[in-house]
Design a protein around this motif. Structure first.
Motif, PDB file in Angstrom:
ATOM      1  N   VAL A 181      59.276  20.356  35.287  1.00  0.00           N
ATOM      2  CA  VAL A 181      58.136  20.535  34.201  1.00  0.00           C
ATOM      3  C   VAL A 181      57.227  19.534  34.147  1.00  0.00           C
ATOM      4  CG1 VAL A 181      59.307  19.303  32.411  1.00  0.00           C
ATOM      5  CG2 VAL A 181      58.108  21.043  31.693  1.00  0.00           C
ATOM      6  N   LEU A 182      57.521  18.313  34.500  1.00  0.00           N
ATOM      7  CA  LEU A 182      56.374  17.220  34.657  1.00  0.00           C
ATOM      8  C   LEU A 182      55.524  17.227  35.921  1.00  0.00           C
ATOM      9  CD1 LEU A 182      58.714  13.818  33.659  1.00  0.00           C
ATOM     10  CD2 LEU A 182      56.755  15.392  32.428  1.00  0.00           C
ATOM     11  N   ALA A 206      52.926  20.094  35.200  1.00  0.00           N
ATOM     12  CA  ALA A 206      52.029  19.297  34.287  1.00  0.00           C
ATOM     13  C   ALA A 206      51.173  18.787  34.874  1.00  0.00           C
ATOM     14  CB  ALA A 206      53.001  18.651  33.094  1.00  0.00           C
ATOM     15  N   ALA A 238      49.756  14.849  29.027  1.00  0.00           N
ATOM     16  CA  ALA A 238      50.667  16.204  29.471  1.00  0.00           C
ATOM     17  C   ALA A 238      52.040  15.476  29.603  1.00  0.00           C
ATOM     18  CB  ALA A 238      49.852  16.535  30.769  1.00  0.00           C
ATOM     19  N   ALA A 287      54.922  17.609  28.090  1.00  0.00           N
ATOM     20  CA  ALA A 287      55.948  18.139  29.162  1.00  0.00           C
ATOM     21  C   ALA A 287      57.290  17.531  28.919  1.00  0.00           C
ATOM     22  CB  ALA A 287      55.620  18.174  30.393  1.00  0.00           C
ATOM     23  N   HIS A 291      59.508  19.328  26.429  1.00  0.00           N
ATOM     24  CA  HIS A 291      60.079  20.770  26.810  1.00  0.00           C
ATOM     25  C   HIS A 291      60.971  20.477  27.687  1.00  0.00           C
ATOM     26  CE1 HIS A 291      55.748  21.722  25.378  1.00  0.00           C
ATOM     27  NE2 HIS A 291      56.118  22.748  25.622  1.00  0.00           N
ATOM     28  N   ASP A 306      56.108  25.692  30.878  1.00  0.00           N
ATOM     29  CA  ASP A 306      55.928  24.755  29.899  1.00  0.00           C
ATOM     30  C   ASP A 306      55.024  23.724  30.592  1.00  0.00           C
ATOM     31  OD1 ASP A 306      59.218  25.335  28.380  1.00  0.00           O
ATOM     32  OD2 ASP A 306      57.209  26.276  28.223  1.00  0.00           O
ATOM     33  N   GLY A 307      55.381  23.342  31.734  1.00  0.00           N
ATOM     34  CA  GLY A 307      54.284  22.443  32.596  1.00  0.00           C
ATOM     35  C   GLY A 307      52.741  22.996  32.283  1.00  0.00           C
ATOM     36  N   ALA A 367      51.745  22.434  28.812  1.00  0.00           N
ATOM     37  CA  ALA A 367      51.576  20.900  28.573  1.00  0.00           C
ATOM     38  C   ALA A 367      50.209  20.342  29.231  1.00  0.00           C
ATOM     39  CB  ALA A 367      52.651  20.015  28.944  1.00  0.00           C
TER      40      ALA A 367
END
Lengths: 452, 482
Positions: free
Chosen positions: A156-157, A160, A183, A187, A190, A213-214, A217
């Motif tokens: 997710v990171l 983002a 961000a 993120a 999430h 979700d990334g 974000a």
């Protein structure tokens, strides 16, 4: 009073300052990964999980007639990544996420019609992949011990930061850094996903959610949503939640990021469908079955030195395709049956031997297994070192994989695959924008197919 | 049986509970409490969508969401159901003015998911969802989330994951599953999917991201239920399994989930748990705020100029409202005991407008806040600080006198022992709704949602929450109330 930048600031600054020009070899490998993931998205669209989630999107649109085209870019990303994972054939990254978790959002957010659209997408993937893999190494994260899936925790990171890099490509560095900072905060809140759900639709959704979700974000951060600026290292933050209280500061993060050189080093592209840890084992088996074992009846296959917590050996007996992708026993058995198809030879037995947690080889995150032994009737056993086989598929291997996949696909999809392979084979690794026009057209067509 | 000792079937037990409950099984006091919470939640949604973070999320869902006919509260445009859930759940929590109890902020995630679920079901079947059905779904979800979180003594400060979105996602998934009448196995799958989608970190408190947690939980719940209905698979033993929910969120601590399952509905806990907020800030402030208001009422001459120091006693070391002694944003001001008491000393009240960025640096409030000292208890002194005890407030005057007041958290107005009156709640609703809706529309919405029990069509009530609805097209209140 602490004056050194915290881990969150370090990561944001890194993401905002990754240099743009790609080395040719790196560029070529990233193009391979992009094409590999796009093929996976196309092929996976007809898998049951993919079809079921398209039904969800249609229900969510309020009308069966409106179709997934009614989905916005965020949910189109979600569906595309579900498809990629459902195919079981896409590439993986060193930080535990499928490459599609980063490619999916970038393809949806990118402007393919721009002459430099592809270059920006490649650069942005690099930003996300380097940031996520640096963080992963700095954390020493073990998903089996902690329980949350790496594709969500780190994916997710990565997604983002990749999308921020893409959408703010022309923005001043301090603006990119600020967006990256928030961000990260958005993120991180999430990240989740439970490893117990691997081998189910829910397992696919963990990765798809990470991509969605990334992307969200990044979009929210650019819209101005402000998060906490010390999300990684602060109390009750990401570091403490996933890595534990003592490790939350991630003090070696700067060093780990500095050591991140090539995003392509963080990729493992699959030769065939199945878990990434199956690849070398199956290559080893194939080398014997097609080589010295040819013409002989196989009595037993023994794979030894398997990590005890290998996700690839999650299921001893698979009850569906998702579980089969996480069952080394099933993968080896299927390979043997395929080889003996049309004969009356009894299926050979498969034995998996695990090592205890004290085995020093387990320190290597890419260690898959020690050796593969094939017991033949009336012949000496054949043994091969699994780790001598390639960790990642070459371009030629990828072509073979997708040509084979196209042969069993829906005709429309097969046509896209074949067209894409033709473009891919003709691609140069030099940054020649004229050369990328066919690629841009193929990708745009692929996205339209995915959205239909 | 405890976790890790071969216990199975928790998700199935929960599903069985949800499928077996009918409205007649729920005591009237719990039904009424649920109705109050729902009314309050849609009201705070109408205020929340006007907040800075609410407007950003509104822009996000309309810019990047899909086409769909589902209501985004406070907007004239509609989107797809998951994005509507994301928006509405977020709006409910934007001002930290939504109800509390059980597992943090219980109703925001549930109602955020139920609104589009009700619209979706009505569109699919042509049969309206009644207000009673909506309320029952809320009761079911609330019951599960509250029982699970409280009976297991989940500690969000130690485990880092915010209890609202983690347990809220599960609660909302169960509520939606009940509303959509999923089968037992589909409900189990929905719970497993929701457990895998749960997220939200405590570090986000005091930022714009915290409200998003409720929206994420709402969306997660709705998508989980729809995915389960569409044939998605998930581990039915997600709670007990290796690498499952309990081990991830509770670590190696033994958790009596069989006890949780047995306690569901025995008795129902909405009435004894849900607290309607009087003040738009973190609930950990409310005991001290109530104490200070009592002091101000009893001592009309109490003025900043006469005060030497204000001490808030019994603050836990993990108290979120000690995190921002000098807040610089509206969101962080909600988590500042210094700011909220400084505000009371200066103007005698707390309003939504006091928690906007432009309001937090008023010199008089800052000066008053500097008089406030939270007295943090030692971690080892377990007898002194506990959440349910609340916080006594002492005002030391320059003339040497000390004035003290202690309102227990369990005695808060709006809580189970001291519920707010319906007129008070309707006035709160109206004040919130008027931030987004025209006067007539706000009044109609308040009347309609106050009569939820008799509403034959919940989707029509949801439609009343849209921005600037054409008053000529609005159904009469009697029409929507049945």
């Amino acid at each position: 009073m602490r004056t050194v930048d915290g881990a969150t600031q370090v990561l944001a600054r890194f993401a905002a300052s990754v240099p743009t020009p790609l080395a040719p070899a790196e560029r070529g490998r990233l193009l391979d990964s992009l094409m590999d993931s796009t093929m996976a998205m196309l092929v996976g669209g007809s898998e049951p999980a993919s079809v079921a989630m398209r039904d969800v999107a249609m229900a969510g649109a309020g009308s069966v007639a409106s179709g997934p085209l009614a989905a916005g870019p965020v949910d189109r990303t979600w569906l595309a990544v579900i498809a990629a994972l459902a195919s079981g054939r896409g590439g993986a990254t060193s930080f535990g996420a499928e490459a599609a978790v980063l490619w999916g959002p970038l393809l949806q957010a990118g402007r393919l019609e721009d002459p430099d659209g592809i270059e920006r997408i490649l650069h942005s993937f690099r930003v996300g992949a380097l940031a996520a893999s640096g963080l992963h190494r700095a954390s020493g994260y073990d998903e089996v011990e902690r329980g949350f899936v790496s594709e969500s925790v780190f994916g997710v990171l990565g997604a983002a930061l990749g999308v921020v890099a893409l959408l703010q490509h022309d923005a001043p560095a301090d603006q990119r850094e600020s967006s990256a900072l928030h961000a990260i905060a958005i993120a991180a809140s999430h990240a989740g996903g439970l490893i117990a759900n691997r081998g189910t639709t829910a397992g696919l959704l963990s990765a798809a959610n990470a991509a969605r979700d990334g992307m969200s974000a990044a979009l929210l951060a650019i819209l101005g949503l402000v998060g906490t600026t010390d999300m990684l290292e602060g109390r009750q933050g990401y570091g403490e939640a996933f890595f534990g209280l003592p490790a939350r500061r991630l003090e070696n993060l700067p060093t780990c990021l500095e050591e991140e050189l090539l995003a392509s080093d963080r990729l493992r592209l699959r030769h065939m469908r199945g878990h990434i840890s199956h690849q070398r084992v199956l290559l080893a088996l194939g080398s014997l079955l097609d080589g010295p074992a040819a013409g002989h009846r196989v009595e037993r296959v023994v794979v030894s030195g398997i990590p005890p917590n290998s996700e690839g050996s999650r299921f001893a007996v698979a009850t569906d395709r998702s579980q089969a992708d996480l069952s080394l026993a099933d993968a080896v058995t299927r390979a043997l049956r395929q080889r003996d198809a049309g004969t009356d030879a009894p299926t050979a037995s498969v034995e998996l031997r695990y090592v205890p947690r004290w085995d020093p080889r387990l320190e290597d995150a890419e260690y898959d297994a020690e050796e593969l032994r094939v017991d033949l009737v009336g012949h000496e056993p054949l043994v091969v070192d699994v780790m001598t086989f390639p960790r990642s598929a070459s371009r030629a291997d990828l072509f073979a994989k997708w040509y084979a996949a196209a042969a069993s696909c829906d005709p429309t999809v097969a046509e896209h695959i074949t067209a894409g392979l033709s473009v891919w084979e003709g691609m140069s690794i030099e940054p020649d924008t004229a050369d990328l026009a066919p690629l841009r057209e193929f990708l745009a067509a692929a996205l339209r197919t995915l959205a239909a | 049986m405890s976790s890790g000792a071969g216990s199975t079937g928790f998700a199935r037990s929960v599903a069985d509970f949800a499928l077996s409950v009918e409205s007649s099984d729920v005591p009237m006091r719990d039904t009424e409490a649920s109705e109050r919470s729902i009314l309050d939640t849609v009201g705070v949604m109408l205020a929340g969508c006007a907040s800075p973070q609410g407007r950003m999320v509104d822009t996000f869902v309309h810019s990047y969401g899909g086409e769909g006919p589902f209501t985004v509260v406070g907007s004239s445009r509609t989107v797809d159901a998951p994005m509507a859930a994301l928006a509405n759940g977020t709006f409910a929590h934007c001002d930290d003015f939504d109800d509390m109890g059980g597992y943090g902020h219980p109703s925001a995630p549930i109602v955020g998911a139920l609104l589009p679920a009700a619209e979706l079901l009505q569109r699919e079947t042509g049969v309206p969802v009644t207000g009673s059905q909506l309320t029952l779904a809320h009761v079911v979800g609330f019951e599960f989330g509250a029982a699970f979180c409280s009976r297991t003594a989940y500690n969000q400060y130690e485990r880092c994951f915010h209890s609202t979105p983690v347990f809220g996602a599960l609660a909302a998934a169960l509520a939606v599953s009940r509303l959509l009448r999923l089968s037992r196995e589909q409900t189990v799958t929905a719970l497993s999917l929701a457990a895998s989608g749960a997220s939200g970190l405590g570090r986000s408190s005091g930022s714009m991201v915290k409200p998003l947690h409720a929206g994420l939980a709402s969306r997660n719940a709705l998508v989980s239920a729809l995915a389960a209905r569409s044939g998605a698979t998930a581990d039915p033993d997600i709670f007990e399994a290796h690498g499952g929910f309990l081990s991830a969120y509770f670590g190696h601590r033994a958790v009596d989930i069989d006890g949780v399952a047995a306690a569901l509905g025995a008795p129902f806990r909405v009435a004894d748990t849900a607290t309607i907020k009087r003040f738009p800030c973190c609930g950990s402030n409310h005991s001290a705020i109530s104490g200070m208001l009592a002091l101000l009422e009893r001592n009309p001459g109490l003025d900043v100029s006469t005060i030497d120091e204000v001490v808030v006693h019994g603050m836990m070391e993990t108290s979120p409202v000690t995190r921002f002694p000098q807040p610089s944003t509206g969101c962080s001001a909600k988590f500042s005991i210094e700011y909220v008491l400084g505000l009371l000393l200066t103007k005698g009240s707390l309003e939504l407008s006091d928690f906007r960025d432009e309001a937090v640096d008023r010199p008089d409030v800052v000066a008053a806040a500097a008089l406030v000292r939270p007295e943090v208890s030692s971690r080892w002194d377990v007898g002194r600080a506990a959440k349910h005890k609340g916080n006594a407030v002492s005002v030391r005057l320059r003339d040497g006198r000390v004035l003290t007041e202690h309102v227990l958290r369990t005695e808060l107005i709006g809580g189970p022992k001291n519920p707010v009156t319906l007129p008070w709640l309707q006035e709160k609703f109206h004040g919130n709704a008027a931030m987004t809706l025209p006067e007539v529309a706000a009044t109609r919405a308040g009347q309609a949602w106050s009569a939820l029990r008799d509403a034959p069509d919940a989707a029509r009530l949801v439609a009343l929450l849209r921005a600037a609805p054409d008053t000529d097209l609005l159904p009469d209140v009697q029409e929507v109330s049945g």
